[in-house]
Design an enzyme around this catalytic site. Structure first.
Site, PDB file in Angstrom:
ATOM      1  N   TYR A  92     -68.895  14.103  38.804  1.00 56.52           N
ATOM      2  CA  TYR A  92     -68.692  15.160  37.808  1.00 56.52           C
ATOM      3  C   TYR A  92     -69.013  14.649  36.390  1.00 56.52           C
ATOM      4  O   TYR A  92     -69.789  15.266  35.659  1.00 56.52           O
ATOM      5  CB  TYR A  92     -67.243  15.656  37.881  1.00 56.52           C
ATOM      6  CG  TYR A  92     -66.934  16.761  36.897  1.00 56.52           C
ATOM      7  CD1 TYR A  92     -67.254  18.083  37.178  1.00 56.52           C
ATOM      8  CD2 TYR A  92     -66.315  16.486  35.680  1.00 56.52           C
ATOM      9  CE1 TYR A  92     -66.966  19.103  36.282  1.00 56.52           C
ATOM     10  CE2 TYR A  92     -66.014  17.496  34.787  1.00 56.52           C
ATOM     11  CZ  TYR A  92     -66.346  18.803  35.086  1.00 56.52           C
ATOM     12  OH  TYR A  92     -66.063  19.800  34.177  1.00 56.52           O
ATOM     13  N   SER A 103     -68.134  18.810  28.930  1.00 55.17           N
ATOM     14  CA  SER A 103     -66.724  18.482  29.146  1.00 55.17           C
ATOM     15  C   SER A 103     -66.371  17.254  28.304  1.00 55.17           C
ATOM     16  O   SER A 103     -67.261  16.452  27.955  1.00 55.17           O
ATOM     17  CB  SER A 103     -66.542  18.145  30.636  1.00 55.17           C
ATOM     18  OG  SER A 103     -65.317  17.485  30.850  1.00 55.17           O
TER      19      SER A 103
HETATM   20  N1  LIG Z   1     -61.195  23.662  33.750  1.00 52.50           N
HETATM   21  C1  LIG Z   1     -61.387  22.541  33.069  1.00 52.50           C
HETATM   22  O1  LIG Z   1     -60.459  21.728  32.887  1.00 52.50           O
HETATM   23  C2  LIG Z   1     -62.763  22.232  32.516  1.00 52.50           C
HETATM   24  C3  LIG Z   1     -62.867  21.180  31.589  1.00 52.50           C
HETATM   25  C4  LIG Z   1     -64.114  20.883  31.078  1.00 52.50           C
HETATM   26  C5  LIG Z   1     -65.218  21.607  31.462  1.00 52.50           C
HETATM   27  N2  LIG Z   1     -65.100  22.619  32.373  1.00 52.50           N
HETATM   28  C6  LIG Z   1     -66.300  23.354  32.755  1.00 52.50           C
HETATM   29  O2  LIG Z   1     -66.121  24.734  32.527  1.00 52.50           O
HETATM   30  C7  LIG Z   1     -66.937  25.477  33.438  1.00 52.50           C
HETATM   31  C8  LIG Z   1     -66.095  26.507  34.124  1.00 52.50           C
HETATM   32  O3  LIG Z   1     -65.127  25.824  34.908  1.00 52.50           O
HETATM   33  P1  LIG Z   1     -63.746  26.480  35.377  1.00 52.50           P
HETATM   34  O4  LIG Z   1     -62.659  25.598  34.903  1.00 52.50           O
HETATM   35  O5  LIG Z   1     -63.742  27.918  35.041  1.00 52.50           O
HETATM   36  O6  LIG Z   1     -63.898  26.207  36.926  1.00 52.50           O
HETATM   37  P2  LIG Z   1     -63.441  27.081  38.176  1.00 52.50           P
HETATM   38  O7  LIG Z   1     -62.231  27.868  37.827  1.00 52.50           O
HETATM   39  O8  LIG Z   1     -63.384  26.131  39.314  1.00 52.50           O
HETATM   40  O9  LIG Z   1     -64.655  28.077  38.357  1.00 52.50           O
HETATM   41  C9  LIG Z   1     -65.912  27.570  38.697  1.00 52.50           C
HETATM   42  C10 LIG Z   1     -66.884  28.713  38.781  1.00 52.50           C
HETATM   43  O10 LIG Z   1     -68.149  28.165  39.166  1.00 52.50           O
HETATM   44  C11 LIG Z   1     -68.630  28.876  40.281  1.00 52.50           C
HETATM   45  N3  LIG Z   1     -69.390  27.959  41.139  1.00 52.50           N
HETATM   46  C12 LIG Z   1     -68.955  26.822  41.719  1.00 52.50           C
HETATM   47  N4  LIG Z   1     -69.928  26.281  42.471  1.00 52.50           N
HETATM   48  C13 LIG Z   1     -70.997  27.101  42.363  1.00 52.50           C
HETATM   49  C14 LIG Z   1     -72.311  27.093  42.897  1.00 52.50           C
HETATM   50  N5  LIG Z   1     -72.712  26.107  43.704  1.00 52.50           N
HETATM   51  N6  LIG Z   1     -73.156  28.078  42.541  1.00 52.50           N
HETATM   52  C15 LIG Z   1     -72.745  29.066  41.715  1.00 52.50           C
HETATM   53  N7  LIG Z   1     -71.511  29.145  41.187  1.00 52.50           N
HETATM   54  C16 LIG Z   1     -70.645  28.167  41.499  1.00 52.50           C
HETATM   55  C17 LIG Z   1     -67.417  29.428  40.998  1.00 52.50           C
HETATM   56  O11 LIG Z   1     -67.791  30.566  41.713  1.00 52.50           O
HETATM   57  P3  LIG Z   1     -66.869  31.162  42.905  1.00 52.50           P
HETATM   58  O12 LIG Z   1     -65.605  31.649  42.266  1.00 52.50           O
HETATM   59  O13 LIG Z   1     -67.732  32.245  43.440  1.00 52.50           O
HETATM   60  O14 LIG Z   1     -66.645  30.038  43.854  1.00 52.50           O
HETATM   61  C18 LIG Z   1     -66.490  29.744  39.812  1.00 52.50           C
HETATM   62  O15 LIG Z   1     -66.760  31.043  39.295  1.00 52.50           O
HETATM   63  C19 LIG Z   1     -67.566  24.445  34.377  1.00 52.50           C
HETATM   64  O16 LIG Z   1     -68.841  24.111  33.911  1.00 52.50           O
HETATM   65  C20 LIG Z   1     -66.641  23.243  34.233  1.00 52.50           C
HETATM   66  O17 LIG Z   1     -67.291  22.051  34.541  1.00 52.50           O
HETATM   67  C21 LIG Z   1     -63.881  22.960  32.892  1.00 52.50           C
END
Ligand SMILES: NC(=O)c1ccc[n+]([C@@H]2O[C@H](COP(=O)([O-])OP(=O)(O)OC[C@H]3O[C@@H](n4cnc5c(N)ncnc54)[C@H](OP(=O)(O)O)[C@@H]3O)[C@@H](O)[C@H]2O)c1
Length: 169
Positions: A64, A51
């Protein structure tokens, strides 16, 4: 990604580290489990998603950022250790994106970050991998990278504005 006030004495010790378990230990364990298999492949790739918050802390989500900085460090080491294998190691330094992860932050006082379309983000990641870019910086992540080098104190100050009242104790 959890909004956490470190003043909150009701948060237990295992609760406060739960993001470490998911965001840092999860990928480390998964890579370790898949390595023997990946080594047998003609070509393979690992993409770790860190990130922009691996580059500059976001104090309202203190654990985080720590997990993402840790994952970034681990990914760099992994790339060095796998340099004589057919496995490529990529890091996606993702900027803020329009996903449920940001639901808790979008309306936070002092939060003023443009969120990227996740489809565009993934498209940039895939194009970066095709071009063998080991570190992929979509959208404003590239700017954050340079700013974190040129003016780290200024960037921390900017990212400290979100949730400032909650963090004041
Ligand atoms: N969105 C942003 O602004 C952003 C920015 C930088 C980096 N990221 C990174 O991008 C990646 C994807 O994030 P996103 O934005 O798509 O987040 P999101 O929409 O909140 O989705 C998170 C995903 O992770 C799964 N998850 C959460 N806790 C878990 C656990 N304990 N074990 C297994 N699976 C788990 C969730 O599964 P369920 O649906 O089954 O709960 C969901 O599919 C992450 O690594 C995040 O840190 C995101």
């Amino acid at each position: 990604m959890r909004k956490i006030s470190l003043h909150d004495a009701s948060i237990g010790l295992s609760d406060i580290t739960s993001e470490v378990e998911t965001n840092l230990m999860g990928p480390i364990r998964m890579v370790q489990a898949f390595l023997p298999h990946l080594k047998q492949m003609k070509s393979a790739a690992i993409l770790n998603v860190t990130s922009g918050l691996a580059l500059v802390p976001f104090p309202i989500a203190p654990i985080y950022g720590a997990t993402k900085s840790g994952l970034r460090s681990y990914t760099k080491s992994l790339r060095v250790q796998l340099k004589n294998t057919t496995i490529k190691v990529f890091e996606l330094i993702a900027p803020a994106a329009k996903t449920p992860l940001n639901d808790e932050f979008r309306n936070l006082d002092g939060y003023n970050v443009k969120q990227m379309d996740p489809v565009e983000l993934v498209d940039t990641a895939l194009k970066g991998m095709a071009k063998d870019k080991h570190e992929i910086y979509p959208g404003i992540a590239r700017i954050l990278f340079f700013m974190s080098r040129i003016a780290p104190g200024f960037m921390l100050k900017q990212l400290s504005k979100a949730g400032a009242k909650e963090m004041a104790g």
